[in-house]
Scaffold this active site. Structure first.
Site, PDB file in Angstrom:
ATOM      1  N   ILE A 151       0.832  -1.205   0.000  1.00  7.91           N
ATOM      2  CA  ILE A 151       0.000   0.000   0.000  1.00  7.91           C
ATOM      3  C   ILE A 151       0.866   1.254   0.000  1.00  7.91           C
ATOM      4  CG2 ILE A 151      -1.723   1.305   1.306  1.00  7.91           C
ATOM      5  CD1 ILE A 151      -2.818  -1.403   2.288  1.00  7.91           C
ATOM      6  N   ASP A 170      11.460   2.379   5.824  1.00  9.87           N
ATOM      7  CA  ASP A 170      11.010   0.991   5.847  1.00  9.87           C
ATOM      8  C   ASP A 170      12.254   0.116   5.863  1.00  9.87           C
ATOM      9  OD1 ASP A 170      10.126  -1.611   5.291  1.00  9.87           O
ATOM     10  OD2 ASP A 170       8.411  -0.879   4.148  1.00  9.87           O
ATOM     11  N   CYS A 229      -4.091   5.890   7.599  1.00 13.32           N
ATOM     12  CA  CYS A 229      -5.116   4.982   7.086  1.00 13.32           C
ATOM     13  C   CYS A 229      -4.684   3.533   7.270  1.00 13.32           C
ATOM     14  CB  CYS A 229      -5.384   5.261   5.600  1.00 13.32           C
ATOM     15  SG  CYS A 229      -6.112   6.865   5.269  1.00 13.32           S
ATOM     16  N   ASP A 255      -8.200   7.688   9.596  1.00 14.83           N
ATOM     17  CA  ASP A 255      -9.230   6.714   9.219  1.00 14.83           C
ATOM     18  C   ASP A 255      -9.303   5.581  10.238  1.00 14.83           C
ATOM     19  OD1 ASP A 255     -11.177   5.599   7.368  1.00 14.83           O
ATOM     20  OD2 ASP A 255      -9.669   4.091   6.870  1.00 14.83           O
ATOM     21  N   GLU A 260     -11.771   1.031  18.386  1.00 13.20           N
ATOM     22  CA  GLU A 260     -12.847   1.125  17.395  1.00 13.20           C
ATOM     23  C   GLU A 260     -13.988   0.190  17.778  1.00 13.20           C
ATOM     24  OE1 GLU A 260     -11.319   0.429  13.467  1.00 13.20           O
ATOM     25  OE2 GLU A 260      -9.970   2.151  13.531  1.00 13.20           O
ATOM     26  N   HIS A 278     -12.905   4.176   9.411  1.00 11.29           N
ATOM     27  CA  HIS A 278     -12.171   3.022   8.881  1.00 11.29           C
ATOM     28  C   HIS A 278     -12.695   2.639   7.497  1.00 11.29           C
ATOM     29  CE1 HIS A 278      -9.541  -0.482  10.451  1.00 11.29           C
ATOM     30  NE2 HIS A 278      -9.402  -0.367   9.153  1.00 11.29           N
ATOM     31  N   LEU A 279     -12.598   3.586   6.584  1.00 14.57           N
ATOM     32  CA  LEU A 279     -13.128   3.411   5.227  1.00 14.57           C
ATOM     33  C   LEU A 279     -12.055   3.012   4.217  1.00 14.57           C
ATOM     34  CD1 LEU A 279     -15.487   6.532   4.926  1.00 14.57           C
ATOM     35  CD2 LEU A 279     -16.087   4.198   5.581  1.00 14.57           C
ATOM     36  N   GLY A 280     -10.834   2.754   4.677  1.00 17.69           N
ATOM     37  CA  GLY A 280      -9.737   2.507   3.742  1.00 17.69           C
ATOM     38  C   GLY A 280     -10.037   1.465   2.683  1.00 17.69           C
ATOM     39  N   ALA A 281     -10.741   0.402   3.071  1.00 18.69           N
ATOM     40  CA  ALA A 281     -11.029  -0.681   2.120  1.00 18.69           C
ATOM     41  C   ALA A 281     -12.465  -0.642   1.613  1.00 18.69           C
ATOM     42  CB  ALA A 281     -10.758  -2.025   2.781  1.00 18.69           C
TER      43      ALA A 281
END
Length: 525
Positions: A151, A170, A229, A255, A260, A278-281
Site C-alpha cells: 500500500i 522501511d 489509514c 481513518d 474502534e 475506517h473506510l480505507g477498504a
C-alpha cells in the site's frame, strides 16, 4: 467434501466460488460467540471479515478447522498464535484492497491540504468564508511514507505523479525497489525532520506501536500534516492532540483509531482533524476483490493443499503443490523415522536438499520434517505449529541446498543433533513419486517405509540374521521385507525389517538380548 462457514457478510460470488470448487458452504452471519462456538466443530474452513472474533475459546471448539480466511488485510480479530498452536492456517488477502486504501490516503491528504471538510460544512451552513480556508499545495512538498510495502508503495507512486518529493522509512525496502518507486530511503528521524506530510502504512507490531509518540512528533517539521489509514495504535493520540493544540502539527487525517468503533474521541470536533470510520477498504471493487480472493485461497488449500497469503505457514502455490506432494510424504517419513530413533533431547536439526529437491520450495518440506520429527515426542504437532514449537524449545533449525546431484538425482537428508550424539536418515523418490530410505546413520540401505518396522543396529557377525529370523518366527511375527546395510565387513551394521504386525515390548526385549544386537527399536508409520 470439505465444509466452509461464512460468518461475516461477503459477496454472493464467494459462495459460488466455494461451491464451484466442490466445497459445501453455509452462510450464517451475526453469530454471537457462544453460537459460533457451538457449531464451529462442523467446519473445515471459516471465512470472515472483521466482525467475527476468532478467539482461543472459539478455536478450542474448532476440532475439524483447518483454515481461517480473512477477507481483508488485518487479522486483529484472529488469535493467530492460538490458531497456529492448533494447526489452523490463517490467511488474509493483502492485495485485494491495496489500491482502494492507497487512494483513500491520497484523498485524505488532498482534503487535509485544502481543508475541504471544514470548507464544505461552512458552505452548507450558508456562509461564504473564502478567505478563511487557506490551503497548501502538494506540488513540491515532501511526503514521508512510513512503511513502503504494497500500500505504501502505491501511495508513493501516486505522490511522485503529483510531483511531490517522497522519502520513505522501511527497514525492508531494498535500494532497488526504492529506485523503482522513485523514492529516497531514509531513517525515521530524517523523515520526521524533512516531511511536510507524513502518511503511515505499516502493520501494528511491537516495533511500530506508538511509532509517532510525543518524542517523535517533537522532531517533526513545524506545520507538518499527518495521515493514518493503516492501524490505530501507530500514533499516540493524546500526543497528537497536544501537538495540534500547540500548533506544531497543522492538521491530521485519521481513518483508524486505537479503539474502534470510535464513538467518542478527544480529537472529534477539532477542525484541524479529518476523521473517517475506517473506510480505507470500503469501495465496491475492494469488497468484491477480497471476498473472491479469500474464497479462491481457501478452496485451493482445502482441495489441493496450495497455500497463499498465509500468516503462519510457508506459501505453496497451486503450481508447486503437485510437485511437492510426493516430497511431502518423503519428508514426513524421514522426520518420523528420525524422531522415533531419537531418545534424548534435540538441540538442532539440519535438513539437506540435494539435486532436484534443492530446486523446490523447501520451506513447506522443512515444516513437515519438523512435524514428523516432533510427533513421536509430543501430541498435536502439525506442519503449522512445528516450527513454532522448535523455536520455543530452542531447537535450532537450518536448511542446506546442493543443486548438484550426488548418487541420486534427488535426495533429502535429516540430521538431528541430540544431547549425546548426531543421527541422520536420508531418502529419495523412485519413479518420481515413491519414497525410499537410502541411508540411515551414514549406513547405505534401501527400504520402503511400511506401517510396522523393526530397526536394529548390530555388529556385523555371522549368524545374526538367522537368530533374528528364528526369534520373530517363534513369536508368530511374519517378516514382509528384510533390508541390511553396513559400512564395511565386520563393522557397524543396520537391519531394517518390515513386519506384518506390532511386536510389543516383550518381544523387543528378547531381540535386544540376542548376541550382536546393539540397539533395537520398534517403529510405526
Amino acid at each position: 467434501m470439505p465444509k466452509v462457514l461464512i460468518s461475516d457478510s461477503l459477496s454472493p460470488r464467494a459462495v459460488e466460488i466455494f461451491r464451484e470448487r466442490g466445497l459445501e458452504v453455509d452462510v450464517k452471519t451475526g453469530l454471537k460467540p457462544d453460537e459460533l462456538k457451538a457449531i464451529i466443530g462442523e467446519y473445515d474452513g471459516l471465512a470472515i471479515r472483521s466482525a467475527t472474533k476468532v478467539t482461543k475459546d472459539i478455536l478450542s471448539a474448532a476440532t475439524n478447522l483447518k483454515v481461517v480466511g480473512r477477507a481483508g488485510i488485518g487479522v486483529d480479530n484472529v488469535d493467530v498464535p492460538a490458531a497456529t498452536a492448533r494447526g489452523v492456517v490463517v490467511m488474509n488477502t493483502p492485495f485485494g484492497n491495496s489500491i482502494t486504501t492507497a487512494e483513500h490516503a491520497i484523498a485524505m491528504m488532498f482534503a487535509l491540504a485544502r481543508e475541504i471538510p471544514a470548507a464544505n460544512a461552512s458552505t452548507h451552513a450558508g456562509k461564504w468564508e473564502k478567505n478563511r480556508f487557506m490551503g497548501v499545495e502538494l506540488y513540491g512538498k515532501v511526503l514521508g511514507v512510513i512503511g513502503c510495502g504494497n500500500i505504501g508503495g502505491i501511495v508513493a507512486d501516486r505522490a511522485v505523479g503529483l510531483k511531490m518529493k517522497v522519502v520513505a522509512f522501511d527497514p525492508f525496502l531494498s535500494p532497488e525497489r526504492a529506485q523503482e518507486l522513485g523514492v529516497e530511503k531514509v531513517e525515521l528521524e530524517d523523515l520526521l525532520r524533512r516531511a511536510d506530510f507524513i502518511t503511515l502504512h505499516t502493520p501494528l507490531t511491537e516495533q511500530t506501536k506508538n511509532i509517532l509518540d510525543a518524542k517523535a512528533l517533537a522532531k517533526t517539521k513545524p506545520g507538518v500534516r499527518i495521515i493514518n489509514c493503516a492501524r490505530g495504535g501507530l500514533i499516540v493520540e493524546e500526543a497528537l492532540k497536544a501537538a495540534l493544540d500547540a500548533g506544531h502539527v497543522a492538521g491530521a487525517a485519521l481513518d483508524v483509531f486505537a479503539v474502534e468503533p470510535a464513538k467518542e474521541h478527544p480529537l472529534f470536533g477539532n477542525e484541524k482533524v479529518i476523521c473517517t470510520p475506517h473506510l480505507g477498504a470500503s469501495t465496491t471493487e475492494a469488497q468484491e476483490n477480497v471476498a473472491l480472493q479469500v474464497a479462491e485461497q481457501m478452496s485451493d488449500y482445502l482441495m489441493t493443499g496450495a497455500v497463499v497469503n498465509a500468516l503462519n505457514m510457508p506459501s505453496v502455490s497451486a503450481e508447486d503443490a503437485p510437485k511437492l506432494r510426493p516430497y511431502m510424504k518423503l519428508a514426513e517419513q524421514l522426520g518420523s523415522f528420525a524422531g522415533q530413533i531419537t531418545e534424548t533431547g534435540i538441540k538442532a536439526v539440519t535438513i539437506e536438499y540435494e539435486g532436484q529437491a534443492a530446486e523446490l520450495n523447501t520451506r513447506p518440506l522443512t515444516a513437515i520434517v519438523l512435524k514428523g520429527l516432533l510427533s513421536p515426542l509430543m501430541e498435536s504437532v502439525n506442519m503449522v505449529n512445528a516450527p513454532v514449537i522448535c523455536k520455543e524449545r530452542d531447537i535450532k533449525v537450518s536448511e542446506t541446498k546442493r543443486e548438484l546431484a550426488g548418487d541420486y538425482q534427488t535426495l533429502v537428508r535429516v540430521i538431528v543433533q541430540t544431547e549425546q550424539r548426531t543421527r541422520s536418515v536420508a531418502g529419495t523418490l523412485f519413479g518420481g513419486d515413491k519414497p525410499r530410505l537410502v541411508e540411515i546413520e551414514e549406513v547405505p540401505i534401501e527400504a520402503e517405509v511400511t506401517p510396522n518396522m523393526l530397526f536394529i543396529r548390530n555388529e556385523d557377525k555371522p549368524g545374526f540374521i538367522g537368530k533374528l529370523g528364528t526369534t520373530l518366527g517363534d513369536a508368530g511375527v511374519n517378516i514382509a521385507t528384510f533390508h541390511l546395510g553396513r559400512t564395511a565387513p565386520g563393522a557397524n551394521a543396520i537391519a531394517l525389517v518390515s513386519v506384518d504386525q506390532a511386536m510389543g515390548e516383550g518381544l523387543l526385549g528378547t531381540i535386544r538380548g540376542l548376541p550382536s544386537v546393539v540397539r533395537a527399536k520398534e517403529l510405526s508409520f
